[in-house]
Design a protein around this motif. Sequence first.
Motif, mmCIF file in Angstrom:
data_model
loop_
_atom_site.group_PDB
_atom_site.id
_atom_site.type_symbol
_atom_site.label_atom_id
_atom_site.label_comp_id
_atom_site.label_asym_id
_atom_site.label_seq_id
_atom_site.Cartn_x
_atom_site.Cartn_y
_atom_site.Cartn_z
ATOM 1 N N ALA A 131 37.245 36.012 53.728
ATOM 2 C CA ALA A 131 36.851 37.187 54.717
ATOM 3 C C ALA A 131 35.731 37.052 55.265
ATOM 4 N N VAL A 132 34.632 36.637 54.178
ATOM 5 C CA VAL A 132 33.156 36.794 54.302
ATOM 6 C C VAL A 132 32.702 35.619 54.959
ATOM 7 N N PRO A 133 32.063 35.220 56.121
ATOM 8 C CA PRO A 133 31.400 34.190 56.635
ATOM 9 C C PRO A 133 30.339 33.806 55.638
ATOM 10 N N ALA A 134 30.518 32.623 54.987
ATOM 11 C CA ALA A 134 29.386 31.762 54.315
ATOM 12 C C ALA A 134 29.495 32.343 52.908
ATOM 13 N N LEU A 135 30.422 32.776 52.481
ATOM 14 C CA LEU A 135 30.628 33.370 51.158
ATOM 15 C C LEU A 135 31.853 32.250 50.253
ATOM 16 N N LYS A 136 32.391 31.866 50.891
ATOM 17 C CA LYS A 136 33.384 31.042 50.110
ATOM 18 C C LYS A 136 32.847 30.156 48.838
ATOM 19 N N GLY A 137 33.294 30.459 47.810
ATOM 20 C CA GLY A 137 32.874 29.703 46.627
ATOM 21 C C GLY A 137 31.661 30.112 46.108
ATOM 22 N N ARG A 138 30.956 31.057 46.543
ATOM 23 C CA ARG A 138 29.768 31.639 46.135
ATOM 24 C C ARG A 138 29.642 32.598 44.723
ATOM 25 N N LEU A 139 30.840 33.081 44.522
ATOM 26 C CA LEU A 139 30.990 34.283 43.660
ATOM 27 C C LEU A 139 31.046 33.664 42.238
ATOM 28 N N ASP A 140 30.427 34.358 41.136
ATOM 29 C CA ASP A 140 30.585 34.152 39.837
ATOM 30 C C ASP A 140 31.685 35.088 39.132
ATOM 31 N N ARG A 141 32.834 34.798 39.189
ATOM 32 C CA ARG A 141 33.797 35.772 38.579
ATOM 33 C C ARG A 141 33.565 36.041 36.882
ATOM 34 N N SER A 142 32.929 35.431 36.236
ATOM 35 C CA SER A 142 32.570 35.815 34.668
ATOM 36 C C SER A 142 31.258 36.472 34.477
ATOM 37 N N ARG A 143 30.697 36.958 35.679
ATOM 38 C CA ARG A 143 29.469 38.038 35.605
ATOM 39 C C ARG A 143 29.681 39.089 36.528
ATOM 40 N N ILE A 144 30.428 40.193 36.086
ATOM 41 C CA ILE A 144 30.632 41.085 36.870
ATOM 42 C C ILE A 144 30.002 42.449 36.328
ATOM 43 N N ALA A 145 29.597 43.318 37.004
ATOM 44 C CA ALA A 145 28.956 44.736 36.669
ATOM 45 C C ALA A 145 29.563 45.787 37.769
ATOM 46 N N THR A 175 41.089 53.637 32.473
ATOM 47 C CA THR A 175 41.056 52.376 33.462
ATOM 48 C C THR A 175 40.010 51.457 32.782
ATOM 49 N N HIS A 176 40.065 51.137 31.593
ATOM 50 C CA HIS A 176 38.877 49.999 30.967
ATOM 51 C C HIS A 176 39.071 48.687 31.812
ATOM 52 N N GLU A 177 38.368 48.349 32.367
ATOM 53 C CA GLU A 177 38.536 47.047 33.020
ATOM 54 C C GLU A 177 37.562 45.933 32.317
ATOM 55 N N LYS A 178 38.229 44.960 31.587
ATOM 56 C CA LYS A 178 37.549 44.036 30.681
ATOM 57 C C LYS A 178 37.031 43.065 31.677
ATOM 58 N N ARG A 179 37.112 42.868 32.761
ATOM 59 C CA ARG A 179 36.690 41.803 33.540
ATOM 60 C C ARG A 179 35.085 42.239 33.808
ATOM 61 N N ILE A 180 34.768 43.559 33.763
ATOM 62 C CA ILE A 180 33.398 44.050 33.999
ATOM 63 C C ILE A 180 32.550 44.087 32.627
ATOM 64 N N LYS A 181 31.344 43.250 32.553
ATOM 65 C CA LYS A 181 30.784 43.181 31.355
ATOM 66 C C LYS A 181 29.475 44.022 31.117
ATOM 67 N N ALA A 182 29.353 44.747 32.294
ATOM 68 C CA ALA A 182 28.002 45.735 32.041
ATOM 69 C C ALA A 182 28.176 46.771 33.114
ATOM 70 N N GLY A 183 27.640 47.977 32.910
ATOM 71 C CA GLY A 183 27.415 48.850 34.022
ATOM 72 C C GLY A 183 26.106 49.753 34.155
ATOM 73 N N VAL A 184 26.033 50.544 35.346
ATOM 74 C CA VAL A 184 24.909 51.200 35.348
ATOM 75 C C VAL A 184 25.408 52.617 35.872
#
Length: 324
Positions: A131-145, A175-184
């Motif tokens: 949905a976001v222009p110029a974003l396709k393929g740019r996200l790293d799903r292994s590093r989520i905060a 709602t412990h979300e294991k895909r999230i690796k760190a938080g603030v």
Amino acid sequence: MHLREHALIGAAAKIPISAPRPVMSFSPVVLPFADRKVDLELRVSVPSTGDALPIILLSHGHGRSNYLSSLEGYAPLSSFWAGHGFAVIQPTHLSSKSLSLQSPTGQELLWQSRAQDMVRILDELDTIEAAVPALKGRLDRSRIAVAGHSLGALTASMLLGMKNTDPRDGSSVQTHEKRIKAGVILAGPGNGGSDLSEFGRSQLVPFYGPDFSTMTTPALVVCGDEDVGPHLTVRGMDWHADSYRLAPGPKALFMLKSGKHCLGGISGWDAKESADEESPERLAAVQRMTWAYLMSQLYDGNKAWDEACEALGGLGELGTVETR
């Protein structure tokens, strides 16, 4: 390209940071949500260049403003983090004043739905990219905060593993979300029970029964040493540090000197949403310390946090850090 810093960030300029990039912000991205009162709307902010972007989910608070408690708020954080390499995704939660929805009994501030919003975002990253222009393929799903301020910090805490129990019927939500690796956690609520004020006990039931002992995901807790909230707690500013002191490690605590609930102005530019006197210096310290923490948590061997803490050690006028 040189992007100029605010002239008044003062000593915070000594906290090291990566070179900034221009930012693109796109909104609204609308995710249809059949069992939600309204569809989920998002703002996505990303640097104009770069791939394999780590992701921050940013949960807004429940302040007095008409617009900041929504995808329209928190530009001082989202723009900064995006300018330094993150993809920042901000939902408008159902508790937002911009929606002004009624909360059913037992769901005060529609608090349960907030964590559900974040899980839905993670489930729909392909849709968001498309949905976001110029974003396709740019996200790293292994590093989520995840990051959140005030009521948003409760949301972040739940995704990091905190369990919340309703004292009226003993029911618990986690709602412990294991895909999230760190938080603030920014100026988050502390312990419930006898630590709450009369108003907190009668009106803010979501703050009644947090159990931080299950919040196992690494997190940085950010507090202002002048953030005293007698409308919520009978304790002082240390109440906001409970998510650091009562949760298992690894955790870090950044205590911002002279900071109040908006930590120098994180919720919006020139926003007088709280008693906080807006401070470009305090804001810059929060921006840089949170960025450094997440970089070092998400990338093995990254030294940004160590370098930021070393710099802060000589800047006592800005605050202190402790870890456990």
